[in-house]
Design a protein around this motif. Sequence first.
Motif, short mmCIF file in Angstrom:
data_model
loop_
_atom_site.label_atom_id
_atom_site.label_comp_id
_atom_site.label_asym_id
_atom_site.label_seq_id
_atom_site.Cartn_x
_atom_site.Cartn_y
_atom_site.Cartn_z
N GLY A 9 0.81 -1.22 0.00
CA GLY A 9 0.00 0.00 0.00
C GLY A 9 0.84 1.26 0.00
N ARG A 10 0.36 2.24 0.76
CA ARG A 10 0.88 3.61 0.71
C ARG A 10 2.40 3.72 0.71
N ILE A 11 3.11 2.97 1.58
CA ILE A 11 4.56 3.20 1.69
C ILE A 11 5.40 2.21 0.88
N THR A 112 -12.71 6.30 12.73
CA THR A 112 -11.26 6.22 12.54
C THR A 112 -10.78 4.80 12.35
N LYS A 113 -9.57 4.69 11.73
CA LYS A 113 -8.83 3.42 11.73
C LYS A 113 -7.90 3.37 12.94
N TYR A 114 -7.88 4.46 13.71
CA TYR A 114 -6.91 4.60 14.81
C TYR A 114 -7.62 4.82 16.15
N LEU A 134 -13.47 1.96 11.85
CA LEU A 134 -13.62 1.59 10.43
C LEU A 134 -12.27 1.11 9.89
N GLN A 135 -12.30 0.46 8.74
CA GLN A 135 -11.07 -0.10 8.16
C GLN A 135 -10.52 0.73 7.01
N GLY A 136 -11.28 1.65 6.45
CA GLY A 136 -10.78 2.44 5.33
C GLY A 136 -11.87 3.38 4.83
N SER A 137 -11.48 4.26 3.87
CA SER A 137 -12.41 5.26 3.35
C SER A 137 -13.19 5.93 4.49
N VAL A 138 -12.46 6.28 5.52
CA VAL A 138 -13.04 6.82 6.75
C VAL A 138 -13.79 8.13 6.50
N GLU A 139 -13.34 8.84 5.43
CA GLU A 139 -13.94 10.15 5.11
C GLU A 139 -15.45 10.04 4.83
N LEU A 140 -15.88 8.84 4.45
CA LEU A 140 -17.31 8.65 4.19
C LEU A 140 -18.17 8.95 5.42
N VAL A 151 -10.65 10.84 12.64
CA VAL A 151 -9.21 10.97 12.88
C VAL A 151 -8.55 10.09 11.83
N ASP A 152 -7.69 10.72 10.99
CA ASP A 152 -7.14 9.97 9.88
C ASP A 152 -5.83 10.59 9.42
N LEU A 153 -5.13 9.86 8.55
CA LEU A 153 -3.89 10.36 7.98
C LEU A 153 -4.18 11.33 6.84
N VAL A 154 -3.36 12.36 6.74
CA VAL A 154 -3.41 13.26 5.60
C VAL A 154 -2.01 13.30 5.00
N GLU A 155 -1.95 13.01 3.69
CA GLU A 155 -0.64 13.10 3.02
C GLU A 155 -0.67 14.30 2.09
N THR A 156 -1.39 14.21 0.99
CA THR A 156 -1.48 15.35 0.07
C THR A 156 -2.65 16.27 0.43
N GLY A 157 -3.63 15.75 1.17
CA GLY A 157 -4.83 16.53 1.50
C GLY A 157 -5.94 16.38 0.47
N ARG A 158 -5.65 15.62 -0.60
CA ARG A 158 -6.63 15.51 -1.70
C ARG A 158 -7.93 14.85 -1.27
N THR A 159 -7.83 13.77 -0.49
CA THR A 159 -9.05 13.04 -0.13
C THR A 159 -9.99 13.93 0.67
N LEU A 160 -9.43 14.68 1.61
CA LEU A 160 -10.28 15.60 2.39
C LEU A 160 -10.87 16.66 1.46
C1 PRP Z 1 -5.21 7.16 3.54
C2 PRP Z 1 -5.92 7.97 4.61
C3 PRP Z 1 -6.75 8.91 3.79
C4 PRP Z 1 -5.89 9.16 2.57
C5 PRP Z 1 -5.15 10.46 2.73
O1 PRP Z 1 -6.01 6.14 3.13
O2 PRP Z 1 -6.66 7.13 5.45
O3 PRP Z 1 -7.97 8.34 3.41
O4 PRP Z 1 -4.98 8.08 2.49
O5 PRP Z 1 -4.28 10.70 1.65
P1 PRP Z 1 -4.26 12.09 0.91
O6 PRP Z 1 -4.15 13.16 1.94
O7 PRP Z 1 -3.02 12.02 0.04
O8 PRP Z 1 -5.51 12.19 0.10
P2 PRP Z 1 -5.43 4.96 2.25
O9 PRP Z 1 -5.12 5.43 0.88
O10 PRP Z 1 -4.27 4.35 2.96
O11 PRP Z 1 -6.64 3.96 2.11
P3 PRP Z 1 -7.91 3.64 3.01
O12 PRP Z 1 -8.85 4.79 2.87
O13 PRP Z 1 -8.47 2.39 2.44
O14 PRP Z 1 -7.44 3.45 4.42
#
Ligand code: PRP
Length: 208
Positions: A9-11, A112-114, A134-140, A151-160
């Motif tokens: 996955g991501r890394i 959250t996944k966390y 939840l296990q993923g797509s937490v933004e839903l 509570v979730d990871l943000v890398e690029t911020g695109r998903t938010l």
């Molecule tokens: C991670 C995280 C966010 C997204 C953030 O999910 O949980 O949903 O990436 O990334 P961004 O800031 O670059 O948009 P991941 O892609 O690991 O998949 P998941 O939603 O199935 O947990």
Amino acid sequence: MLTIALAKGRILDATALALASAGYPVPNDLAESRRLILEDDSRDVRYLLAKPVDVPAYVEHGAADLGIVGKDVLHEKQADVHELLDLRFGVCRLVVAGWPNTDVGAVKRVATKYPRFTTDYFRRMGRQIEVIDLQGSVELAPLIGLADCIVDLVETGRTLAENGLTPLAELGTVSARLVANRRSYQLRATEVDAFVEALRQRSGGAAS
Ligand code: PRP
């Protein structure tokens, strides 16, 4: 042969780059491949391709001598492993996020996944909340009213951004870590040290 568990996955792409620059090249198609075990006889290592959340268990129980996985997963799983290096890639922010007008001090349900990070954070704020695990797509969850925020990871911020959500508070940053099985770290010190040194010197990792 050293066994190293890698998080899919991501890394994974950044992990492959770090391994290559440390003198342990892995196949280019690692992310697309369906193979779960890859052997490199010439360097006496093999790689297990595991789900990120499972990497700590493979290492803790000795199925892998070493593992590369995000600090977010390590903290959440609380596995009994030896953390050796901060590899400084896979850097993400862990945030509370939601609709722009959300009052973090008033939320009741958090998806959250966390769950550990989340409970600890709100407890420190003196707030008891209900965690929706939840296990993923937490933004839903906030989009459809299942939770007040996430509570979730943000890398690029695109998903938010693409879902009309925004970071509301920051819990901290996480990055990829190299971890070792405690027994392997003692009994296979020479091989483990050689691998750790190669990664430390050539990928810029730092003791964590
Ligand atoms: C991670 C995280 C966010 C997204 C953030 O999910 O949980 O949903 O990436 O990334 P961004 O800031 O670059 O948009 P991941 O892609 O690991 O998949 P998941 O939603 O199935 O947990």
